[in-house]
Scaffold this active site. Sequence first.
Site, PDB file in Angstrom:
ATOM      1  N   GLU A   1       3.069   1.289   4.891  1.00  0.00           N
ATOM      2  CA  GLU A   1       1.743   1.636   5.402  1.00  0.00           C
ATOM      3  C   GLU A   1       0.851   0.418   5.566  1.00  0.00           C
ATOM      4  O   GLU A   1      -0.051   0.404   6.400  1.00  0.00           O
ATOM      5  CB  GLU A   1       1.076   2.653   4.476  1.00  0.00           C
ATOM      6  CG  GLU A   1      -0.134   3.296   5.119  1.00  0.00           C
ATOM      7  CD  GLU A   1      -0.823   4.310   4.217  1.00  0.00           C
ATOM      8  OE1 GLU A   1      -1.700   5.033   4.705  1.00  0.00           O
ATOM      9  OE2 GLU A   1      -0.507   4.351   3.022  1.00  0.00           O
TER      10      GLU A   1
ATOM     11  N   ASP B   1       1.630   5.355  -0.032  1.00  0.00           N
ATOM     12  CA  ASP B   1       1.062   6.515   0.649  1.00  0.00           C
ATOM     13  C   ASP B   1       1.350   7.753  -0.194  1.00  0.00           C
ATOM     14  O   ASP B   1       2.415   8.364  -0.094  1.00  0.00           O
ATOM     15  CB  ASP B   1       1.704   6.655   2.038  1.00  0.00           C
ATOM     16  CG  ASP B   1       0.986   7.682   2.910  1.00  0.00           C
ATOM     17  OD1 ASP B   1      -0.095   8.150   2.498  1.00  0.00           O
ATOM     18  OD2 ASP B   1       1.507   8.009   3.990  1.00  0.00           O
TER      19      ASP B   1
ATOM     20  N   LYS C   1       0.854  -1.183   0.000  1.00  0.00           N
ATOM     21  CA  LYS C   1       0.000   0.000   0.000  1.00  0.00           C
ATOM     22  C   LYS C   1       0.893   1.237   0.000  1.00  0.00           C
ATOM     23  O   LYS C   1       1.657   1.458   0.927  1.00  0.00           O
ATOM     24  CB  LYS C   1      -0.930   0.036   1.214  1.00  0.00           C
ATOM     25  CG  LYS C   1      -1.914   1.188   1.112  1.00  0.00           C
ATOM     26  CD  LYS C   1      -2.802   1.319   2.309  1.00  0.00           C
ATOM     27  CE  LYS C   1      -3.845   2.403   2.048  1.00  0.00           C
ATOM     28  NZ  LYS C   1      -3.245   3.690   1.619  1.00  0.00           N
TER      29      LYS C   1
END
Length: 349
Positions: A206, A67, A65
């Site tokens: 993340e 950011d 993931k």
Amino acid sequence: MRQSRKRRTSPLLQSDQIAQSQPRRRRDPAQPNLPFDPMPNRIEPCLALLKSSPPTGPDWIYEVKWDGYRLAVHVEPDGVRIITRGGHDWTSRFPAIADAAKRLGVRSAILDGEAVVLDGNGRSDFGALQKSLGGRGGKRASTEAILYAFDLLYFDGHDLTGTELSVRRHLLGDLLDGFDSAIQFSEDVSGDPDEALANACSLGLEGVIAKHRDRPYHSGRTGDWLKIKCIQSESFMVVGYEQSSVARGGIGSLLLAARRGSGWISVGSVGTGFKGRDAVYLKTTLDKLKTKQPVVPMKGKNLVFAQPTLIAEIEFRGWTDDGNLRHASYKGLREVQDNAAVFDIEDKP
């Protein structure tokens, strides 16, 4: 975290599926060189639903993931457009990504991905991305940002949104294979999903994104994509602040709200994470947005209410029983064009 596909060092992702085009259609007079599917002006993004743990089973693939800022990169016969999640044209803000898109060697394509700035350890740094763009309200072009592309929605006259994810990513991986530039392929990771999440957290990432490999591309939050975070981070609307005579900048905490239908609902406040300079800017800006009528019902001393305009990115550790953020920390402000990113309370896991 073992990657199932590595650039330059391992074989291409294996797949026995072949992308099939839709039946031949009449040429679009406005796009005479595209004999199949007219290129859409914009595709609303597929959004990930927040979950507390990753799904298991062979139907899911996993990615890091990132950011940053969600972008759609449109490679068109007459140039390149870079569109934000909210539908704004930010081509001029990401010149390196736009230049890389021009060199992809395709006549038309739509890439879905995340623009990030990486720190020295290769992790996406939202604060560094904001700084590279000149901060909230700034108009600076980011020369440091790169795009991690994770989906291919349109390719040389073919609308791929109705094709399963595994095929779309196979085509995207082939398109970006060996392309060492400001556009990179967001690799999928294999192995036990819980271990993958734990590894991502240990590396300071993340979290991970889980995607159903056999699903077409659906706009909105359908559950086809899931996000599992090490530390939860979402965007909330700032609807006021608590005055303080001792805190630097005069702000003790920011009052926060999430979307609920067409309105707002309070999710508590955040009193840590902003420096003195941040507090001065926030107070000055919020004072210009003062309103006597609170956007959401709130009680307390020394509260100053503001019109819902500033969007703050907030890290937090979960939710209290009464629906407030737990252990919240301020990360920074998002652009006003990111109003589509404000957290919807219906998406709470």
